[in-house]
Design a protein around this motif. Structure first.
Motif, PDB file in Angstrom:
ATOM      1  N   ASP A  96     -10.721  -7.271  -3.989  1.00 30.59           N
ATOM      2  CA  ASP A  96     -10.127  -8.374  -4.655  1.00 30.59           C
ATOM      3  C   ASP A  96     -10.253  -8.350  -6.127  1.00 30.59           C
ATOM      4  O   ASP A  96      -9.621  -8.678  -6.935  1.00 30.59           O
ATOM      5  N   TRP A  97     -11.417  -7.709  -6.751  1.00 30.55           N
ATOM      6  CA  TRP A  97     -11.660  -7.574  -8.274  1.00 30.55           C
ATOM      7  C   TRP A  97     -10.262  -6.510  -8.582  1.00 30.55           C
ATOM      8  O   TRP A  97      -9.632  -7.045  -9.645  1.00 30.55           O
ATOM      9  N   LEU A  98      -9.988  -5.657  -7.744  1.00 34.09           N
ATOM     10  CA  LEU A  98      -8.906  -4.766  -8.184  1.00 34.09           C
ATOM     11  C   LEU A  98      -7.502  -5.464  -7.964  1.00 34.09           C
ATOM     12  O   LEU A  98      -6.662  -5.351  -8.773  1.00 34.09           O
TER      13      LEU A  98
ATOM     14  N   ARG B 252      -0.790  -5.936  -5.299  1.00 32.21           N
ATOM     15  CA  ARG B 252      -1.955  -4.720  -5.818  1.00 32.21           C
ATOM     16  C   ARG B 252      -2.708  -4.389  -4.647  1.00 32.21           C
ATOM     17  O   ARG B 252      -2.968  -3.378  -4.537  1.00 32.21           O
ATOM     18  N   ARG B 253      -3.201  -5.648  -4.045  1.00 35.67           N
ATOM     19  CA  ARG B 253      -4.186  -5.400  -2.943  1.00 35.67           C
ATOM     20  C   ARG B 253      -3.483  -4.569  -1.810  1.00 35.67           C
ATOM     21  O   ARG B 253      -4.082  -3.504  -1.388  1.00 35.67           O
ATOM     22  N   ASN B 254      -2.388  -4.484  -1.611  1.00 33.78           N
ATOM     23  CA  ASN B 254      -1.652  -3.559  -0.648  1.00 33.78           C
ATOM     24  C   ASN B 254      -1.547  -2.391  -0.807  1.00 33.78           C
ATOM     25  O   ASN B 254      -1.587  -1.279  -0.284  1.00 33.78           O
ATOM     26  N   GLN B 255      -1.160  -2.192  -2.225  1.00 34.48           N
ATOM     27  CA  GLN B 255      -1.200  -0.690  -2.930  1.00 34.48           C
ATOM     28  C   GLN B 255      -2.689  -0.290  -2.873  1.00 34.48           C
ATOM     29  O   GLN B 255      -2.691   1.145  -2.315  1.00 34.48           O
ATOM     30  N   ILE B 256      -3.501  -0.756  -3.073  1.00 28.10           N
ATOM     31  CA  ILE B 256      -4.889  -0.002  -3.187  1.00 28.10           C
ATOM     32  C   ILE B 256      -5.149   0.180  -1.486  1.00 28.10           C
ATOM     33  O   ILE B 256      -6.057   1.049  -1.208  1.00 28.10           O
ATOM     34  N   SER B 257      -5.109  -0.982  -0.703  1.00 32.38           N
ATOM     35  CA  SER B 257      -5.316  -0.670   0.669  1.00 32.38           C
ATOM     36  C   SER B 257      -4.829   0.710   1.223  1.00 32.38           C
ATOM     37  O   SER B 257      -5.067   1.111   2.294  1.00 32.38           O
ATOM     38  N   LEU B 258      -3.589   1.102   0.644  1.00 33.79           N
ATOM     39  CA  LEU B 258      -3.141   2.401   1.255  1.00 33.79           C
ATOM     40  C   LEU B 258      -4.146   3.538   1.140  1.00 33.79           C
ATOM     41  O   LEU B 258      -4.011   4.533   1.928  1.00 33.79           O
ATOM     42  N   ASN B 259      -4.893   3.450   0.295  1.00 36.82           N
ATOM     43  CA  ASN B 259      -6.053   4.581   0.322  1.00 36.82           C
ATOM     44  C   ASN B 259      -7.555   4.056   0.605  1.00 36.82           C
ATOM     45  O   ASN B 259      -8.135   3.611  -0.263  1.00 36.82           O
ATOM     46  N   PRO B 260      -7.903   4.221   2.003  1.00 32.18           N
ATOM     47  CA  PRO B 260      -9.216   3.630   2.426  1.00 32.18           C
ATOM     48  C   PRO B 260     -10.272   4.059   1.692  1.00 32.18           C
ATOM     49  O   PRO B 260     -11.283   3.393   1.689  1.00 32.18           O
ATOM     50  N   GLU B 261     -10.274   5.286   1.110  1.00 32.27           N
ATOM     51  CA  GLU B 261     -11.443   5.721   0.411  1.00 32.27           C
ATOM     52  C   GLU B 261     -11.580   5.110  -1.038  1.00 32.27           C
ATOM     53  O   GLU B 261     -12.700   5.510  -1.795  1.00 32.27           O
TER      54      GLU B 261
END
Ligand code: SF4
Length: 351
Positions: A81-83, A311-320
């Motif tokens: 959520d911060w990201l 933004r959150r969808n983009q970040i979630s693409l990389n689980p690491e």
């Protein structure tokens, strides 16, 4: 949306370059109260100052030690959520408190010089003790009583002289400053006194008109879906004295001026000044119905919420990504923290 308004308090004579530290307890997914209370300001601050933003998981244990089964998930969800809200690990240091053991060492050393009476007279501790004792296990613990010492250690490790707070949190900073002054009286000039960086944070009403809080079950999360946001806006608390749309309304914050209206408080945050002024007068004159008024609110909120989701969808693409960000942040934080601890150990003749 309103701009962040910042005011620096009095400067410290020892102050080096401005540096910001702030932390958040990992409670999982964030709501609008968390966003406007802290996160939105952090996103602005990362553009102006070197910033350390810390997941204070040890602070979470001061009142939530009895069940830690969701701690890891909550940390991950909160950092996502911060990201999503716009914190950028290229612009600020994002890390977890328990990854930097120097926080514990410094808290221990500051604890040696901090009088017990300062902690026992801390009004926030007393209030929370009363409030949380109704639902929690034993809370008269060493850890909970001593949380202001850990808080001071968090700030001092990075020589942070700017601590973003709202007006109501000023006493917390004052206690940290007192802890520093007393420590410095025995070991001169070891620390810079932290200063409050007063930030603008509007009061965010919950869907039921009370303060937005997880414990009331009245939150709007920053990652609501389009449908759930629509539903929450539709069911927002509005002035109950309005039976017909032509009845004069009370467009004020509910807590301060009951009956009030949650939808109006949110217009106040999301819409421009002119719109808010006009809506206030139309509502009072019974010229607008609540259904139409909430439709306008949804339109104001849809854009920012879509941005969070994207933004959150983009970040979630990389689980690491979250663990990598926390690992790299901890490395940077540890470098700064170990320099401070070397100085403290020398000052105290421990080396
Ligand atoms: S018209 Fe708008 S501001 Fe007035 S009571 Fe209804 S929702 Fe609230």
């Amino acid at each position: 949306m309103n701009d962040t308004k910042l005011t620096d308090s009095a400067s410290s004579k020892l102050a080096p370059k401005p540096l910001v530290f702030s932390g958040m307890r990992p409670t999982g997914r964030l709501h609008l109260g968390n966003y406007f209370g802290a996160l939105k300001n952090w996103v602005g601050l990362q553009e102006k100052y070197p910033c350390y933003f810390c997941v204070v998981d040890w602070h979470m244990l001061t009142t939530g030690y009895e069940n830690t089964s969701s701690l890891k998930d909550n940390i991950r969800e909160m950092v996502l959520d911060w990201l999503a809200a716009g914190l950028d690990p290229e612009k600020c240091v994002i890390f977890k408190q328990s990854d930097v053991s120097e926080h514990a060492e410094l808290a221990l050393l500051l604890g040696m010089t901090t009088p017990l009476s300062w902690l026992e007279n801390n009004p926030t501790w007393k209030e929370q003790l009363q409030e949380l004792s109704k639902t929690k296990e034993e809370l008269r613990t060493f850890g909970f009583l001593g949380y202001p010492v850990l808080q001071a250690a968090d700030i001092l490790l990075y020589n942070a002289n700017k601590v973003p707070v709202g007006q109501d949190q000023l006493p917390h900073i004052e206690l940290s400053r007192e802890i520093v002054r007393r420590f410095n009286s025995f070991f001169p000039d070891t620390f810079v006194e932290p200063e409050a960086l007063l930030t603008w944070s509007p009061k965010v009403p919950g869907t039921d008109g009370r303060k937005m809080s997880k414990s009331y079950g009245n939150t709007i999360q920053i990652l609501e879906t389009e449908d759930s946001l629509k539903e929450k806006i539709r069911s927002l608390y509005t002035d109950p004295t309005r039976i017909k749309s032509t009845d004069p309304g009370h467009p004020e914050p509910c807590a301060e001026n009951p009956p009030g209206c949650s939808a109006f408080s949110l217009h106040n945050i999301y819409a421009g000044e002119d719109f808010v002024k006009q809506r206030k007068s139309d509502c009072r004159a019974g010229k607008i119905g609540c259904v139409a008024c909430k439709k306008d609110l949804l339109a104001e909120m849809a854009g920012p919420f879509a941005q969070f989701r994207e933004r959150r969808n983009q970040i979630s693409l990389n689980p690491e990504s979250v663990s990598d960000i926390l690992k790299s942040g901890a490395k940077k934080a540890k470098t700064a923290a170990s320099e401070t601890m070397a100085r403290v150990r020398r000052a105290m003749n421990l080396v």
